[in-house]
Scaffold this active site. Structure first.
Site, mmCIF file in Angstrom:
data_model
loop_
_atom_site.group_PDB
_atom_site.id
_atom_site.type_symbol
_atom_site.label_atom_id
_atom_site.label_comp_id
_atom_site.label_asym_id
_atom_site.label_seq_id
_atom_site.Cartn_x
_atom_site.Cartn_y
_atom_site.Cartn_z
ATOM 1 N N ASP A 5 -3.733 -5.934 4.603
ATOM 2 C CA ASP A 5 -4.825 -7.151 5.630
ATOM 3 C C ASP A 5 -4.529 -8.152 5.015
ATOM 4 O OD1 ASP A 5 -5.820 -5.003 6.852
ATOM 5 O OD2 ASP A 5 -7.576 -4.791 5.460
ATOM 6 N N ASN B 271 0.643 -1.499 -0.012
ATOM 7 C CA ASN B 271 0.202 -0.225 0.200
ATOM 8 C C ASN B 271 0.969 1.173 0.598
ATOM 9 O OD1 ASN B 271 0.664 0.853 2.747
ATOM 10 N ND2 ASN B 271 -0.595 -0.977 3.462
ATOM 11 N N LYS C 74 -10.060 -4.519 19.058
ATOM 12 C CA LYS C 74 -9.003 -4.718 19.407
ATOM 13 C C LYS C 74 -8.097 -5.010 20.769
ATOM 14 C CE LYS C 74 -7.587 -3.954 14.328
ATOM 15 N NZ LYS C 74 -6.891 -3.807 13.009
HETATM 16 O O1 C5P Z 1 -8.385 -2.880 11.165
HETATM 17 P P1 C5P Z 1 -7.949 -1.538 10.646
HETATM 18 O O2 C5P Z 1 -6.553 -1.755 9.962
HETATM 19 O O3 C5P Z 1 -7.899 -0.662 10.279
HETATM 20 O O4 C5P Z 1 -6.490 -1.038 12.132
HETATM 21 C C1 C5P Z 1 -5.887 -0.678 12.102
HETATM 22 C C2 C5P Z 1 -4.957 -0.374 13.420
HETATM 23 O O5 C5P Z 1 -4.471 -1.849 13.324
HETATM 24 C C3 C5P Z 1 -3.705 0.106 12.962
HETATM 25 O O6 C5P Z 1 -2.984 0.466 14.498
HETATM 26 C C4 C5P Z 1 -2.425 -0.539 12.248
HETATM 27 O O7 C5P Z 1 -1.603 -1.363 12.782
HETATM 28 C C5 C5P Z 1 -3.552 -1.751 13.110
HETATM 29 N N1 C5P Z 1 -3.235 -3.236 12.330
HETATM 30 C C6 C5P Z 1 -2.082 -4.369 12.460
HETATM 31 N N2 C5P Z 1 -2.214 -5.180 12.211
HETATM 32 C C7 C5P Z 1 -3.101 -5.611 11.307
HETATM 33 C C8 C5P Z 1 -3.655 -4.440 10.337
HETATM 34 C C9 C5P Z 1 -4.001 -3.579 11.359
HETATM 35 O O8 C5P Z 1 -1.486 -4.207 13.550
HETATM 36 N N3 C5P Z 1 -3.296 -6.582 10.350
#
Ligand code: C5P
Length: 398
Positions: A279, A210, A341
């Site tokens: 993701d 990304n 989370k």
């Molecule tokens: O779910 P989302 O990606 O929007 O969440 C964002 C937060 O979760 C950020 O702090 C990101 O660094 C963390 N994150 C993570 N591992 C993932 C996805 C997101 O630590 N696989």
């Protein structure tokens, strides 16, 4: 202990009658335990002798961009990296205009462009020059970029006029720059920060990733270091120089970032997840380059681990700060993430705006925790990072 203790400070001196006061600034910075190097513009040398500044600072004065001997000793980029603070005192109207326009026509302006240190400027000029709309705009621009403006003082100016424009007194300058380093806020604390994108291989030559620049995470690492923390920065592939004094762990994939995070977080106090983690990753990474086949192709992806929630679940004493990049219903989605989370707090931003966020130097965010929220209006990421660290400390009795 002074907040300037052991800080590396470049004192930039530009051409103005107030340059004689710079000699005293060196002394007072040293009294606070700071290490000082002096960079002078060619015009500054007309007002105060480099020899005076050399004798006081105990180091060779840097003044020329084209001096091969000086560049071989400590070149402009090295100086820029070395500094925790670039203090320009006095800063002439001309030099301030150069800063605004990013001109790099002398050593000091080049150091300013190349540094990621905290920058403070003490203007000194005639009151009419200070009041000119051009100067007003220039000062406003520097402030927006996160530069601290100290003074000017008001009174009788060297030219006989009365009004604002006189460089602030040395002690007032020292007091203000000390305030820029709240270095006791996180003294003795261990902070782990994830930053940048992750890269998920599809085959030996291709990957999914990304546009994250890593700027926010790197700025947070700088701010945590300035606040006295020991910082581990776990970074995906980015085009940034890591702050010199952090412990940098370079990773590529989410799985690698997870392993490094779990290891570093085990004995940390604060975990900040600023990385934009992919993701999904390829269910199978091809050993050989995938060949073109027909008009369509299907890739089977599988979910990556959620790093921040895994780290939060494994360390219940840890303060865990997450980030949420949203395009709508920012607060609602962020609150949902906060709970799901099991984060201590979350910083949410609107990535649908092109003037802030991804790949920008600026950001506007909201801090959200279980029982409070606070908006940080648009500002540059360096300043924002300092404000987030300060707020984090105020919300969490460490
Ligand atoms: O779910 P989302 O990606 O929007 O969440 C964002 C937060 O979760 C950020 O702090 C990101 O660094 C963390 N994150 C993570 N591992 C993932 C996805 C997101 O630590 N696989």
């Amino acid at each position: 202990m002074s907040s300037l203790s052991n800080k590396r400070i470049i004192l930039g001196v530009t051409g103005g009658i107030a340059a004689y006061k710079s000699a005293e600034i060196i002394r007072r910075l040293q009294d606070q335990g700071a290490e000082v190097r002096v960079v002078m513009t060619p015009a500054a040398g007309e007002f105060i002798r480099p020899l005076t500044m050399q004798a006081l600072s105990g180091h060779q004065v840097h003044s020329s961009l084209l001096d091969t001997e000086a560049e071989a000793g400590m070149g402009h980029i090295e100086l820029a990296r070395w500094a925790d603070l670039l203090l320009i005192a006095p800063a002439s109207a001309d030099f301030i205009a150069n800063m605004v326009h990013g001109r790099a026509d002398n050593l000091l302006s080049t150091v300013y462009l190349a540094t990621s240190a905290v920058v403070a400027v003490a203007p000194a000029m005639n009151q009419a020059m200070w009041a000119h709309p051009a100067s007003i705009d220039n000062i406003q621009t520097l402030k927006q970029r996160g530069v601290t403006i100290i003074g000017p003082d008001s009174g009788i100016l060297a030219c006989g006029d009365i009004g604002p424009g006189r460089m602030e007194q040395p002690q007032a300058i020292i007091d203000q720059v000390s305030g820029l380093f709240n270095n006791s806020l996180l003294a003795g604390k261990k902070v782990v920060i994830t930053a940048g994108p992750t890269r998920e291989a599809l085959d030996p030559v291709r990957y999914i990733s990304n546009h994250s620049s890593g700027k926010m995470g790197y700025a947070l690492a700088e701010a945590a270091l300035a606040a006295g923390a020991a910082v581990t920065l776990i970074s995906g592939p980015v085009n940034l120089d890591a702050p010199e004094r952090c412990s940098l762990v370079k990773v590529t994939s989410a799985q690698e970032m997870l392993e490094a995070s779990l290891q570093a977080a085990a004995n940390a106090d604060i975990f900040i997840a600023a990385a934009a983690v992919a993701d999904y990753r390829a269910a199978v990474v091809a050993d050989q380059k995938i060949k073109k086949q027909g008009d369509e192709m299907t890739l089977l992806l599988e979910k990556n681990p959620d790093i921040v929630s895994t780290v939060a679940a494994a360390n219940d004493r840890l303060f865990v700060l997450g980030f949420a990049a949203e395009t709508q219903d920012i607060e609602a989605y962020a609150r949902d993430k906060l709970a799901r989370k099991k984060l201590s707090a979350i910083v949410a931003n609107d990535v649908s705006r092109s003037d802030v966020g991804f790949n920008s130097d600026h950001n506007e965010v909201s801090w959200i925790d279980a029982d409070s929220s606070k908006v940080f209006s648009k500002r540059n990421k360096t300043q924002l990072a300092r404000d987030i660290i300060e707020h984090l400390v105020s919300r969490h009795s460490l």
